[in-house]
Design an enzyme around this catalytic site. Structure first.
Site, PDB file in Angstrom:
ATOM      1  N   ASP A  96     -10.570 -23.613  80.758  1.00 32.53           N
ATOM      2  CA  ASP A  96      -9.683 -24.134  79.710  1.00 32.53           C
ATOM      3  C   ASP A  96      -9.830 -23.184  78.523  1.00 32.53           C
ATOM      4  O   ASP A  96     -10.729 -23.333  77.701  1.00 32.53           O
ATOM      5  CB  ASP A  96     -10.086 -25.559  79.316  1.00 32.53           C
ATOM      6  CG  ASP A  96      -9.007 -26.239  78.494  1.00 32.53           C
ATOM      7  OD1 ASP A  96      -9.117 -27.471  78.296  1.00 32.53           O
ATOM      8  OD2 ASP A  96      -8.051 -25.550  78.053  1.00 32.53           O
ATOM      9  N   HIS A 150       3.855 -25.733  78.186  1.00 33.46           N
ATOM     10  CA  HIS A 150       2.621 -25.996  78.942  1.00 33.46           C
ATOM     11  C   HIS A 150       2.879 -25.932  80.458  1.00 33.46           C
ATOM     12  O   HIS A 150       2.734 -26.928  81.166  1.00 33.46           O
ATOM     13  CB  HIS A 150       2.131 -27.391  78.524  1.00 33.46           C
ATOM     14  CG  HIS A 150       0.741 -27.743  78.919  1.00 33.46           C
ATOM     15  ND1 HIS A 150       0.319 -27.816  80.226  1.00 33.46           N
ATOM     16  CD2 HIS A 150      -0.340 -28.068  78.157  1.00 33.46           C
ATOM     17  CE1 HIS A 150      -0.948 -28.180  80.260  1.00 33.46           C
ATOM     18  NE2 HIS A 150      -1.377 -28.331  79.034  1.00 33.46           N
ATOM     19  N   ARG A 162       3.011 -35.241  84.114  1.00 33.10           N
ATOM     20  CA  ARG A 162       1.938 -34.353  84.619  1.00 33.10           C
ATOM     21  C   ARG A 162       2.547 -33.317  85.568  1.00 33.10           C
ATOM     22  O   ARG A 162       2.580 -33.471  86.795  1.00 33.10           O
ATOM     23  CB  ARG A 162       0.868 -35.157  85.358  1.00 33.10           C
ATOM     24  CG  ARG A 162      -0.276 -34.308  85.883  1.00 33.10           C
ATOM     25  CD  ARG A 162      -1.176 -33.762  84.837  1.00 33.10           C
ATOM     26  NE  ARG A 162      -1.779 -34.839  84.044  1.00 33.10           N
ATOM     27  CZ  ARG A 162      -2.281 -34.661  82.823  1.00 33.10           C
ATOM     28  NH1 ARG A 162      -2.236 -33.486  82.259  1.00 33.10           N
ATOM     29  NH2 ARG A 162      -2.791 -35.687  82.159  1.00 33.10           N
ATOM     30  N   GLU A 197       0.182 -21.013  79.787  1.00 33.14           N
ATOM     31  CA  GLU A 197       1.038 -21.570  78.736  1.00 33.14           C
ATOM     32  C   GLU A 197       1.313 -20.563  77.621  1.00 33.14           C
ATOM     33  O   GLU A 197       0.361 -20.007  77.054  1.00 33.14           O
ATOM     34  CB  GLU A 197       0.344 -22.804  78.144  1.00 33.14           C
ATOM     35  CG  GLU A 197      -0.093 -23.816  79.194  1.00 33.14           C
ATOM     36  CD  GLU A 197      -1.175 -24.732  78.689  1.00 33.14           C
ATOM     37  OE1 GLU A 197      -1.176 -25.049  77.479  1.00 33.14           O
ATOM     38  OE2 GLU A 197      -2.038 -25.143  79.484  1.00 33.14           O
ATOM     39  N   ARG A 208       7.191 -34.028  73.615  1.00 36.15           N
ATOM     40  CA  ARG A 208       7.240 -34.228  75.085  1.00 36.15           C
ATOM     41  C   ARG A 208       7.400 -35.702  75.462  1.00 36.15           C
ATOM     42  O   ARG A 208       7.631 -36.014  76.631  1.00 36.15           O
ATOM     43  CB  ARG A 208       6.002 -33.645  75.746  1.00 36.15           C
ATOM     44  CG  ARG A 208       4.693 -34.347  75.391  1.00 36.15           C
ATOM     45  CD  ARG A 208       3.524 -33.724  76.150  1.00 36.15           C
ATOM     46  NE  ARG A 208       2.260 -34.407  75.819  1.00 36.15           N
ATOM     47  CZ  ARG A 208       1.136 -34.205  76.492  1.00 36.15           C
ATOM     48  NH1 ARG A 208       1.096 -33.343  77.497  1.00 36.15           N
ATOM     49  NH2 ARG A 208       0.032 -34.856  76.156  1.00 36.15           N
TER      50      ARG A 208
HETATM   51  O1  TA6 Z   1      -3.608 -26.824  77.877  1.00 35.87           O
HETATM   52  C1  TA6 Z   1      -4.882 -27.228  78.265  1.00 35.87           C
HETATM   53  C2  TA6 Z   1      -5.144 -28.633  77.748  1.00 35.87           C
HETATM   54  O2  TA6 Z   1      -5.245 -28.649  76.342  1.00 35.87           O
HETATM   55  C3  TA6 Z   1      -6.390 -29.163  78.441  1.00 35.87           C
HETATM   56  O3  TA6 Z   1      -7.465 -29.276  77.537  1.00 35.87           O
HETATM   57  C4  TA6 Z   1      -5.929 -30.514  79.007  1.00 35.87           C
HETATM   58  O4  TA6 Z   1      -6.167 -31.531  78.070  1.00 35.87           O
HETATM   59  C5  TA6 Z   1      -4.451 -30.239  79.248  1.00 35.87           C
HETATM   60  O5  TA6 Z   1      -4.047 -29.514  78.099  1.00 35.87           O
HETATM   61  C6  TA6 Z   1      -3.605 -31.451  79.554  1.00 35.87           C
HETATM   62  O6  TA6 Z   1      -3.432 -32.234  78.420  1.00 35.87           O
HETATM   63  P1  TA6 Z   1      -2.613 -33.616  78.623  1.00 35.87           P
HETATM   64  O7  TA6 Z   1      -2.555 -34.235  77.268  1.00 35.87           O
HETATM   65  O8  TA6 Z   1      -1.241 -33.244  79.143  1.00 35.87           O
HETATM   66  O9  TA6 Z   1      -3.392 -34.390  79.646  1.00 35.87           O
END
Ligand code: TA6
Length: 292
Positions: free
Chosen positions: A204, A160, A65, A262, A91
């Site tokens: 989002d 991301h 995260r 991103e 990842r």
């Molecule tokens: O990039 C935005 C997103 O798709 C959000 O909807 C949220 O789910 C985020 O990615 C994080 O995703 P993750 O799977 O890393 O918790």
């Protein structure tokens, strides 16, 4: 492999090597798991540019995260099978470090991920991916995909990037005015961006854009520039309070201090890579000026 003097290997978490970079131009940390740039702080900056959750789980097979998760070979949920990992598998897997070079102004790392029986059980294609990282006064990450099979495949992907901000309510994202985007908060609906992006609730959004953006952070008095190449989608995400509470690896109030911007290819911008073909997705983060 012999590492340059400015790179050390932190193996304090068993089975989870992290490359620690201490270069005159910047400090950084990169995990082998996911070839994941975890942290980056250019010289002269008090605050790191990449955000890392204090509750991030550093464990083989788990997404981190923060930093720059490599979302590949699909973005978001798998298009047809919800049991497959969110944002693909790149990842969550260990990559191989091929090269590590220290130059006067930056450090360059090159990682590789290849298809095998495990990946083909998730995604039935032969591929080789390389991730090139240049760490210095700017940060550049390049994700190169090669289709090693004899049929074309469709690729969804994102670098991301989690960015540290002083206070999300004092942040403006410039550069997407009048751009169409898919709003995925609540029902998924197409909208047109009007003016700069401000943050007063969960955001989002998948913008149909090939251009870079400027993030104006009035609290930290700094601008960040996110440029990109080979990307038809710019994803902008802040979870706000309710989604932050639902994420176990993110403190409830953490949404105040980060923003995701991103470089991606998602939805209609997914890329078809021909047999024997390749595709490059690149993001560059820089700090052009200190805002007075
Ligand atoms: O990039 C935005 C997103 O798709 C959000 O909807 C949220 O789910 C985020 O990615 C994080 O995703 P993750 O799977 O890393 O918790």
């Amino acid at each position: 492999m012999t590492l340059p003097d400015c790179i050390t290997l932190d193996e304090s978490i068993p089975g989870y090597p992290i490359f620690v970079i201490n270069h005159p131009a910047a400090t950084a940390r990169v995990a082998l798991n996911g070839a994941h740039v975890m942290e980056w702080k250019p010289a002269g900056q008090e605050q790191p540019v990449l955000y890392m959750s204090p509750d991030a789980i550093l464990s083989p097979g788990k997404a981190i995260r923060g930093g720059i998760p490599v979302c590949w070979p699909w973005f978001g949920g798998h298009p047809t099978d919800a049991s497959k990992p969110m944002h693909g598998f790149a990842r969550n897997r260990p990559w191989e470090l091929l090269r590590a070079d220290a130059k006067e102004g930056h450090v360059a790392l090159l990682f590789k991920l290849e298809s095998n029986e495990e990946t083909k059980a998730l995604w039935p294609h032969d591929f080789t991916c390389h991730l090139g990282i240049s760490i210095g006064a700017a940060l550049e990450v390049s994700l190169m995909t090669q289709n090693k099979g004899d049929t074309a495949f469709v690729l969804g992907e994102a670098l991301h990037t989690y960015l540290t901000v002083g206070d999300i309510k004092q942040v403006t994202v410039k550069g997407l005015d009048e751009t169409k985007y898919l709003d995925t908060v609540g029902e998924r609906v197409m909208r047109d961006q009007v003016g700069d992006i401000l943050f007063e609730e969960e955001v989002d959004r998948q913008y149909a854009s090939t251009s870079g953006v400027i993030i104006e952070d009035r609290a930290l008095k700094r601008n960040l520039v996110v440029n990109k190449l080979g990307s038809g989608t710019t994803v902008v995400w802040n979870p706000w309070i309710e989604k932050s509470k639902r994420l176990a690896d993110l403190p409830d109030e953490a949404y105040h201090g980060f923003l995701c911007v991103e470089a991606a290819n998602a939805g209609d911008a997914c890329v078809t890579v021909a047999a024997g073909g390749n595709h490059v997705l690149l993001t560059q983060i820089s700090l052009p000026s200190i805002v007075g």
